[in-house]
Design an enzyme around this catalytic site. Structure first.
Site, PDB file in Angstrom:
ATOM      1  N   HIS A   1     -13.449  48.731  -3.971  1.00 25.54           N
ATOM      2  CA  HIS A   1     -14.432  49.759  -4.332  1.00 25.54           C
ATOM      3  C   HIS A   1     -13.772  51.117  -4.645  1.00 25.54           C
ATOM      4  O   HIS A   1     -13.848  51.586  -5.774  1.00 25.54           O
ATOM      5  CB  HIS A   1     -15.461  49.889  -3.198  1.00 25.54           C
ATOM      6  CG  HIS A   1     -16.588  50.817  -3.517  1.00 25.54           C
ATOM      7  ND1 HIS A   1     -17.877  50.625  -3.085  1.00 25.54           N
ATOM      8  CD2 HIS A   1     -16.629  51.979  -4.233  1.00 25.54           C
ATOM      9  CE1 HIS A   1     -18.652  51.592  -3.529  1.00 25.54           C
ATOM     10  NE2 HIS A   1     -17.906  52.426  -4.228  1.00 25.54           N
TER      11      HIS A   1
ATOM     12  N   GLU B   1     -24.438  57.677  -1.506  1.00 21.92           N
ATOM     13  CA  GLU B   1     -23.474  57.652  -0.404  1.00 21.92           C
ATOM     14  C   GLU B   1     -23.635  58.867   0.509  1.00 21.92           C
ATOM     15  O   GLU B   1     -22.762  59.144   1.334  1.00 21.92           O
ATOM     16  CB  GLU B   1     -22.025  57.602  -0.938  1.00 21.92           C
ATOM     17  CG  GLU B   1     -21.719  56.454  -1.887  1.00 21.92           C
ATOM     18  CD  GLU B   1     -21.770  55.065  -1.245  1.00 21.92           C
ATOM     19  OE1 GLU B   1     -22.113  54.959  -0.045  1.00 21.92           O
ATOM     20  OE2 GLU B   1     -21.494  54.084  -1.963  1.00 21.92           O
TER      21      GLU B   1
ATOM     22  N   GLU C   1       6.974  62.503  -0.613  1.00 15.23           N
ATOM     23  CA  GLU C   1       6.028  63.465  -0.052  1.00 15.23           C
ATOM     24  C   GLU C   1       4.787  62.830   0.579  1.00 15.23           C
ATOM     25  O   GLU C   1       4.003  63.526   1.216  1.00 15.23           O
ATOM     26  CB  GLU C   1       5.594  64.458  -1.140  1.00 15.23           C
ATOM     27  CG  GLU C   1       6.765  65.153  -1.801  1.00 15.23           C
ATOM     28  CD  GLU C   1       6.924  66.604  -1.387  1.00 15.23           C
ATOM     29  OE1 GLU C   1       5.905  67.269  -1.228  1.00 15.23           O
ATOM     30  OE2 GLU C   1       8.071  67.058  -1.237  1.00 15.23           O
TER      31      GLU C   1
ATOM     32  N   HIS D   1     -13.249  56.202  -7.508  1.00 13.54           N
ATOM     33  CA  HIS D   1     -12.888  54.806  -7.772  1.00 13.54           C
ATOM     34  C   HIS D   1     -11.545  54.763  -8.518  1.00 13.54           C
ATOM     35  O   HIS D   1     -11.514  54.350  -9.683  1.00 13.54           O
ATOM     36  CB  HIS D   1     -13.959  54.136  -8.637  1.00 13.54           C
ATOM     37  CG  HIS D   1     -15.328  54.062  -8.035  1.00 13.54           C
ATOM     38  ND1 HIS D   1     -16.447  53.671  -8.746  1.00 13.54           N
ATOM     39  CD2 HIS D   1     -15.766  54.298  -6.777  1.00 13.54           C
ATOM     40  CE1 HIS D   1     -17.507  53.670  -7.966  1.00 13.54           C
ATOM     41  NE2 HIS D   1     -17.122  54.069  -6.762  1.00 13.54           N
TER      42      HIS D   1
END
Ligand code: 13P
Ligand code: ZN
Length: 268
Positions: free
Chosen positions: A205, A110, A164, A136
């Site tokens: 993903h 990636e 928050e 993931h």
């Protein structure tokens, strides 16, 4: 703590959260001048390699990156096969390994997404953004089966369950439908969303989160994943999306005002 030790700590923390099955997820950190000075004497540059993407914004910069196929769990016990440092060329379209990534190991598959996201976030933050973290996390991935692939709906689902959230990600969360991982197409699509969002969910993903620091990116991931977990519990408890109580749009705006953050109003 050195930047390498902090990098290792974050990898192990993500593993402990169950976000990194096998080689799932990856992390990159853009070195500061001081970081570079502290390790430059150990650099041993190798051949330039095409990235498949191009952006000159961070040309010449150095990144610490996890290795493709690396198990986050091994980041301390076998660092130089699990991670390394790469330098970007002046054209912003190639990298070369200068440290680590031993014995033919490559940067994460990636890396094109990481690099383009770094470029966009650096532009959006006057250069303060230094980290891109991909993981993931199970609840976010599960939510991508339930919620339509719509940034407004995904963001509001998270904002409304935990006070928050709107303070941590007031700009919301971007979403991308399922795409093939690891290439330039998903890299470009993600980086386009990173102009507006610090985090982008990849349906079925995982997530990409940006941060000024390693703690910042980890904290963003942690907050989004925890809100997704609470949302799923609420759906289970309430038998659907009609929750008995939730934070109203009016209260979300009030929280943003109180904490001095600019909420993405069109998502309210
Ligand atoms: P790498 O092992 O190449 O980093 O790939 C893991 C991953 O999560 C791909 O999206
Ligand atoms: Zn992945």
């Amino acid at each position: 703590m050195t930047f390498i030790e902090k990098f290792q700590e974050i990898c192990l923390a993500g593993y402990d959260q169950n976000w990194h099955e096998r080689n799932g997820g990856n992390l990159t950190y853009r070195l500061t001048e001081a970081d570079i000075a502290s390790v430059k004497s150990t650099f041993n540059p190798r051949d330039w390699v095409e990235m498949g993407v191009k952006n000159t914004c961070l040309a010449g910069e150095y990144f610490m990156t996890t290795a493709s196929g690396a198990h986050m769990r091994n980041m301390v016990t076998d660092l130089e096969h699990s991670a390394g440092i790469v330098e970007i060329n002046n054209e912003g379209d190639k990298y070369r390994i200068v440290w680590g990534l031993k014995d033919g190991v490559k940067p994460t598959s990636e890396f094109p997404s990481h690099y383009l996201n770094h470029c966009v976030r650096a532009e959006e933050t006057d250069g303060f953004s230094r980290v891109i973290y991909h993981a993931h996390p199970g609840n976010v991935v599960a939510l991508s089966a339930y919620l339509p692939c719509d940034a407004k709906e995904f963001t509001y689902a998270l904002w409304q369950v935990m006070t928050e959230c709107v303070v941590i990600f007031p700009e919301g969360v971007g979403v991308l439908p399922w795409m093939m991982p690891g290439g330039s197409e998903i890299a470009v699509a993600t980086s386009e969303l990173m102009h507006d969002f610090k985090s982008v969910v990849w349906y079925q993903h995982g997530i990409f989160c940006a941060g000024n620091t390693l703690d910042d990116a980890f904290g963003e991931m942690h907050t989004i994943e925890k809100a997704a977990e609470i949302y799923i519990k609420q759906v289970q408890l309430c038998g659907g999306k009609n929750f008995t109580n939730t934070i109203s749009s009016k209260h979300l705006q009030e929280i943003a005002d109180e904490f001095g953050v600019e909420i993405r109003k069109e998502f309210l």
